[in-house]
Design a protein around this motif. Sequence first.
Motif, PDB file in Angstrom:
ATOM      1  N   VAL A 171      14.289  -2.504  -4.136  1.00  0.00           N
ATOM      2  CA  VAL A 171      14.606  -3.959  -4.168  1.00  0.00           C
ATOM      3  C   VAL A 171      15.712  -4.209  -4.635  1.00  0.00           C
ATOM      4  O   VAL A 171      16.218  -3.647  -5.559  1.00  0.00           O
ATOM      5  N   PRO A 172      16.597  -4.992  -3.960  1.00  0.00           N
ATOM      6  CA  PRO A 172      18.041  -5.384  -4.469  1.00  0.00           C
ATOM      7  C   PRO A 172      17.785  -6.177  -5.875  1.00  0.00           C
ATOM      8  O   PRO A 172      16.768  -6.702  -6.243  1.00  0.00           O
ATOM      9  N   GLY A 173      18.693  -5.765  -6.922  1.00  0.00           N
ATOM     10  CA  GLY A 173      18.240  -6.079  -8.426  1.00  0.00           C
ATOM     11  C   GLY A 173      18.832  -7.476  -8.882  1.00  0.00           C
ATOM     12  O   GLY A 173      19.354  -7.398  -9.828  1.00  0.00           O
ATOM     13  N   ASN A 174      18.311  -8.272  -8.195  1.00  0.00           N
ATOM     14  CA  ASN A 174      18.856  -9.785  -8.250  1.00  0.00           C
ATOM     15  C   ASN A 174      17.705 -10.874  -8.648  1.00  0.00           C
ATOM     16  O   ASN A 174      17.656 -11.824  -8.253  1.00  0.00           O
ATOM     17  N   GLY A 175      16.324 -10.166  -9.079  1.00  0.00           N
ATOM     18  CA  GLY A 175      15.423 -11.391  -9.397  1.00  0.00           C
ATOM     19  C   GLY A 175      14.927 -11.761  -8.199  1.00  0.00           C
ATOM     20  O   GLY A 175      14.260 -12.931  -8.348  1.00  0.00           O
ATOM     21  N   ALA A 176      14.873 -11.333  -6.934  1.00  0.00           N
ATOM     22  CA  ALA A 176      14.595 -11.666  -5.534  1.00  0.00           C
ATOM     23  C   ALA A 176      12.999 -12.016  -5.222  1.00  0.00           C
ATOM     24  O   ALA A 176      12.579 -12.976  -4.775  1.00  0.00           O
ATOM     25  N   VAL A 177      12.280 -11.014  -5.953  1.00  0.00           N
ATOM     26  CA  VAL A 177      10.997 -10.957  -5.523  1.00  0.00           C
ATOM     27  C   VAL A 177       9.816 -11.243  -6.086  1.00  0.00           C
ATOM     28  O   VAL A 177       9.536 -10.766  -7.476  1.00  0.00           O
ATOM     29  N   PRO A 178       9.120 -12.575  -6.278  1.00  0.00           N
ATOM     30  CA  PRO A 178       8.172 -13.067  -7.125  1.00  0.00           C
ATOM     31  C   PRO A 178       6.940 -12.201  -7.146  1.00  0.00           C
ATOM     32  O   PRO A 178       6.529 -12.064  -5.906  1.00  0.00           O
ATOM     33  N   VAL A 179       6.159 -11.671  -7.864  1.00  0.00           N
ATOM     34  CA  VAL A 179       4.920 -10.794  -7.435  1.00  0.00           C
ATOM     35  C   VAL A 179       3.841 -11.566  -8.615  1.00  0.00           C
ATOM     36  O   VAL A 179       4.079 -12.036  -9.500  1.00  0.00           O
ATOM     37  N   TRP A 180       2.722 -11.391  -7.915  1.00  0.00           N
ATOM     38  CA  TRP A 180       1.488 -11.927  -8.542  1.00  0.00           C
ATOM     39  C   TRP A 180       0.729 -10.709  -9.293  1.00  0.00           C
ATOM     40  O   TRP A 180       0.804  -9.579  -8.770  1.00  0.00           O
ATOM     41  N   HIS A 200       0.942  -1.283  -0.120  1.00  0.00           N
ATOM     42  CA  HIS A 200       0.026   0.135  -0.108  1.00  0.00           C
ATOM     43  C   HIS A 200       0.656   1.372   0.067  1.00  0.00           C
ATOM     44  O   HIS A 200       0.535   2.509  -0.543  1.00  0.00           O
ATOM     45  N   GLU A 201       2.221   1.125   0.564  1.00  0.00           N
ATOM     46  CA  GLU A 201       2.874   2.446   0.631  1.00  0.00           C
ATOM     47  C   GLU A 201       4.320   2.036  -0.010  1.00  0.00           C
ATOM     48  O   GLU A 201       4.790   0.864   0.120  1.00  0.00           O
ATOM     49  N   PRO A 202       4.840   3.130  -0.609  1.00  0.00           N
ATOM     50  CA  PRO A 202       6.279   2.761  -1.128  1.00  0.00           C
ATOM     51  C   PRO A 202       7.014   1.870  -0.286  1.00  0.00           C
ATOM     52  O   PRO A 202       8.040   1.273  -0.381  1.00  0.00           O
ATOM     53  N   SER A 203       7.175   2.429   1.331  1.00  0.00           N
ATOM     54  CA  SER A 203       7.874   1.849   2.345  1.00  0.00           C
ATOM     55  C   SER A 203       7.516   0.492   2.291  1.00  0.00           C
ATOM     56  O   SER A 203       8.442  -0.201   3.214  1.00  0.00           O
ATOM     57  N   ASP A 204       6.304  -0.271   2.252  1.00  0.00           N
ATOM     58  CA  ASP A 204       6.266  -1.492   2.131  1.00  0.00           C
ATOM     59  C   ASP A 204       7.246  -2.458   1.505  1.00  0.00           C
ATOM     60  O   ASP A 204       7.491  -3.560   1.836  1.00  0.00           O
ATOM     61  N   TRP A 205       7.655  -1.916   0.382  1.00  0.00           N
ATOM     62  CA  TRP A 205       8.665  -2.781  -0.363  1.00  0.00           C
ATOM     63  C   TRP A 205       9.827  -3.443   0.485  1.00  0.00           C
ATOM     64  O   TRP A 205      10.259  -4.481   0.293  1.00  0.00           O
ATOM     65  N   ARG A 206      10.341  -2.333   1.459  1.00  0.00           N
ATOM     66  CA  ARG A 206      11.557  -2.822   2.229  1.00  0.00           C
ATOM     67  C   ARG A 206      10.989  -4.048   3.137  1.00  0.00           C
ATOM     68  O   ARG A 206      11.777  -5.127   3.087  1.00  0.00           O
ATOM     69  N   LEU A 207       9.961  -4.228   3.556  1.00  0.00           N
ATOM     70  CA  LEU A 207       9.356  -5.210   4.486  1.00  0.00           C
ATOM     71  C   LEU A 207       9.025  -6.128   3.515  1.00  0.00           C
ATOM     72  O   LEU A 207       9.366  -7.340   4.074  1.00  0.00           O
ATOM     73  N   VAL A 208       8.708  -6.256   2.324  1.00  0.00           N
ATOM     74  CA  VAL A 208       8.292  -7.212   1.514  1.00  0.00           C
ATOM     75  C   VAL A 208       9.728  -8.270   1.409  1.00  0.00           C
ATOM     76  O   VAL A 208       9.808  -9.339   1.328  1.00  0.00           O
ATOM     77  N   VAL A 209      10.860  -7.245   1.104  1.00  0.00           N
ATOM     78  CA  VAL A 209      12.104  -7.967   0.805  1.00  0.00           C
ATOM     79  C   VAL A 209      12.421  -8.723   2.024  1.00  0.00           C
ATOM     80  O   VAL A 209      12.974  -9.759   1.885  1.00  0.00           O
ATOM     81  N   GLU A 210      12.273  -7.870   3.121  1.00  0.00           N
ATOM     82  CA  GLU A 210      12.925  -8.303   4.463  1.00  0.00           C
ATOM     83  C   GLU A 210      12.301  -9.946   4.602  1.00  0.00           C
ATOM     84  O   GLU A 210      12.892 -10.464   5.217  1.00  0.00           O
ATOM     85  N   GLY A 211      11.005  -9.982   4.180  1.00  0.00           N
ATOM     86  CA  GLY A 211      10.251 -10.971   4.995  1.00  0.00           C
ATOM     87  C   GLY A 211      10.255 -11.987   3.636  1.00  0.00           C
ATOM     88  O   GLY A 211       9.720 -13.204   3.878  1.00  0.00           O
TER      89      GLY A 211
END
Length: 364
Positions: free
Chosen positions: A113-122, A84-95
């Motif tokens: 988000v670190p640039g290594n293809g780390a976060v899968p999104v739907w 919901h917030e730009p700052s949520d991305w950091r928490l998404v990466v952490e978790g």
Amino acid sequence: MPRQTRARIDLNALRGNFRLARELAPGTHSMAVVKADGYGHGLEAVAQALTQETDCLAVATLEEAQRIRQVGLSPEVVLLEGVHEPSDWRLVVEGRFQPVLHSLHQLEGVDCVPGNGAVPVWVKCNTGMNRLGLDAEGVETMVLRIRETPGLEVAGLMTHYACADDTADAMTGEQARRMRAISREFPGLPVSAANSAAHFHGNESHFDWTRPGIMLYGGTPLIGRRGPDLDLRPVMKLESRVIAVRTLAPGETVGYGATWTAEQPTRMGIVEIGYGDGYPRHAPNGTPVAVDGCRCELIGRVSMDMIAVSLEACPQAGVGSSVELWGETVSVDEVAQLSGTISYELLTAVSPRVPRLHESGEEA
Ligand SMILES: *Cc1c(COP(=O)(O)O)cnc(C)c1O
């Protein structure tokens, strides 16, 4: 002695219901939906039990996702409403969570988000629910944007059925058709569509990843049915006890508003549970309440901390008798139907005042 009102949670029944969901949708993967505190059953214990069956859970909020990590569990966790917030991305990466994206504005803040293809999104597709989701062109733009964003990868496409609770409703087939049309543009991307109800439809509505929720907890996802009719086992037993007994003379009434009048001498018990515990205030006279295992009837209005029950069907009952508001003897779906609601609402409304007792019991 502490109050005897509590919710016993049968974690074996929960796992059994998950396995039934798997059998109903062969050849698919499943993310078990544990939002809203595991539909009121206690998120941590439910997540723990279900990670023995699947390595993917789904929740509504970041806070719920974080609670799963805080107890040391490491399944994949899908955030059904995304960020919901730009700052949520950091928490998404952490978790290491997997957000569902329904709008381009959710990509703000993704540069952290670190640039290594780390976060899968739907990618959420709107096929007729008209709640969250993109139409066909929007999906295309979103997939392109994700693919050109370092650090993100597309996990799959997701949609949600509006009318799957009625197996005769043509809308589910129509939504599945639209979803199939969208997904043809993205060969190789898995699709997630089926809620609990769709498990009871044909496999054209199942796709690759199912998302069972209410059925895991033993509630019916289909209107006009009850969980046990569908071979679902009740997971929560909401229980209490009789704390007082009196006999009403003909003409006497019970409770606020004097909405129930004795026609003949009636032995009744007062039970220490009320709407302050989440028992529905709209439960009408005659709603079944099991006392010492026999089905009795609710009489008079539900108070905040107490209800009254006729003991005429259970003459041996007295102070201290055990009471089941819902569970094996009284289906939560039956109480829900009589109260004009659905088991989803009753289960998630059991209040924090009610301790949850988690039990693994014997394998059935
Ligand atoms: C809650 C939810 C589900 C689970 O629905 P049930 O009817 O409980 O099976 C699945 N998908 C999404 C997006 C949801 O919000």
